[in-house]
Enzyme design. Structure first.
Site, PDB file in Angstrom:
ATOM      1  N   ARG A 158      24.342  37.779 -21.669  1.00 48.46           N
ATOM      2  CA  ARG A 158      23.117  38.763 -21.257  1.00 48.46           C
ATOM      3  C   ARG A 158      22.695  39.828 -21.891  1.00 48.46           C
ATOM      4  O   ARG A 158      22.159  40.657 -21.427  1.00 48.46           O
ATOM      5  CB  ARG A 158      23.644  39.257 -19.911  1.00 48.46           C
ATOM      6  CG  ARG A 158      24.102  38.316 -18.746  1.00 48.46           C
ATOM      7  CD  ARG A 158      24.280  38.896 -17.365  1.00 48.46           C
ATOM      8  NE  ARG A 158      23.034  39.503 -16.730  1.00 48.46           N
ATOM      9  CZ  ARG A 158      23.247  40.966 -16.783  1.00 48.46           C
ATOM     10  NH1 ARG A 158      23.927  41.593 -17.277  1.00 48.46           N
ATOM     11  NH2 ARG A 158      22.080  41.430 -16.004  1.00 48.46           N
ATOM     12  N   SER A 161      22.669  48.190 -10.677  1.00 51.72           N
ATOM     13  CA  SER A 161      21.563  48.232 -11.926  1.00 51.72           C
ATOM     14  C   SER A 161      21.251  46.663 -12.145  1.00 51.72           C
ATOM     15  O   SER A 161      22.160  45.800 -12.324  1.00 51.72           O
ATOM     16  CB  SER A 161      21.853  48.932 -13.184  1.00 51.72           C
ATOM     17  OG  SER A 161      21.242  48.698 -14.085  1.00 51.72           O
ATOM     18  N   HIS A 162      20.015  46.085 -12.430  1.00 49.14           N
ATOM     19  CA  HIS A 162      19.701  44.792 -13.093  1.00 49.14           C
ATOM     20  C   HIS A 162      20.235  44.607 -14.263  1.00 49.14           C
ATOM     21  O   HIS A 162      20.516  43.701 -14.666  1.00 49.14           O
ATOM     22  CB  HIS A 162      18.291  44.688 -12.622  1.00 49.14           C
ATOM     23  CG  HIS A 162      17.818  43.219 -12.525  1.00 49.14           C
ATOM     24  ND1 HIS A 162      18.447  42.175 -12.936  1.00 49.14           N
ATOM     25  CD2 HIS A 162      16.749  42.560 -12.074  1.00 49.14           C
ATOM     26  CE1 HIS A 162      18.201  40.959 -12.622  1.00 49.14           C
ATOM     27  NE2 HIS A 162      16.872  41.203 -11.894  1.00 49.14           N
ATOM     28  N   ALA A 163      20.483  45.681 -15.140  1.00 52.21           N
ATOM     29  CA  ALA A 163      21.016  45.635 -16.421  1.00 52.21           C
ATOM     30  C   ALA A 163      22.564  45.262 -16.284  1.00 52.21           C
ATOM     31  O   ALA A 163      22.766  44.562 -17.168  1.00 52.21           O
ATOM     32  CB  ALA A 163      21.165  47.032 -17.156  1.00 52.21           C
TER      33      ALA A 163
END
Length: 213
Positions: free
Chosen positions: A12, A188-190
């Site tokens: 990721r 968070s999408h992170a």
């Protein structure tokens, strides 16, 4: 312990960088958890719902590195071995709340007894922080027991979404033969994609269905 992630090997790494530097967004997901079996088990054992449920959430958080993430002072990402719940305590006399962190233990009895003792110890401490020396490895969890809701979102205007989860749950209510309870996770999408949040929620539902208290 804080475990640094090898960005060259992390599946990721591109997603993390994209959502930390280009589209700095987070998201909120609300579901209706079926707490029927869990509620019956809690009542039959004479336990308190709140700390027992916080245990289940904490156990699920600690089973996935995506929900234990942080960055160091230089912005390098990693994840903690353990994440401790930072939970809220409501003050009936003035209708304010304080938050209180409590230690995560994988054993239910140890977690439950320690958390109940902390809730009793800090229940009359007013202000935002009831317990000092909050560690860096934490996530937030709170309850809105007065409301059955269908959506709930926490936003940080002008700032980066938190890598750690912010979790809220509401009032459970009976629908037919089931008790359903709204449950929201903000992240968070992170840190986590839809796959990870879906797995988290499905794993949590399985745990509250089967956990030994």
């Amino acid at each position: 312990m804080f475990n640094y992630i090898d960005m060259d090997k992390w599946e990721r790494s591109e997603h993390f960088d994209y959502y930390r530097t280009k589209i700095r967004c987070g998201y909120s997901c609300t579901v209706q958890l079926d707490v029927t079996a869990f509620l019956n088990r809690v009542k039959s054992k004479g336990l308190r719902f709140y700390p027992a449920f916080v245990y289940c959430v904490s156990k699920t958080v600690n089973s996935m590195k995506e929900f234990k993430m942080a960055v160091d002072k230089d912005g390098k990402p990693g994840y903690f071995d353990v994440s401790n719940p930072n939970m809220t305590i409501f003050h009936e006399d003035n209708h304010t709340f304080s938050d209180m962190w409590t230690e995560y233990y994988p054993e239910f009895d140890k977690f439950y007894n320690n958390t109940v003792a902390n809730m009793e110890k800090y229940k009359d401490v007013k202000g935002i922080k009831a317990r000092s020396d909050q560690p860096a490895n934490f996530f937030c969890i709170s309850c809105v027991p007065w409301l059955e809701y269908t959506a709930y979102s926490t936003s940080i205007p002008g700032g980066d979404p938190n890598l750690f989860p912010i979790i809220t749950f509401g009032k459970y209510a009976k629908y037919g033969e089931k008790y359903l309870m709204p449950f929201t996770i903000n992240i968070s999408h992170a840190a986590a994609d839809g796959y990870h949040t879906s797995k988290f929620i499905n794993d949590l539902q399985l745990l509250i269905n089967t956990v030994e208290l």
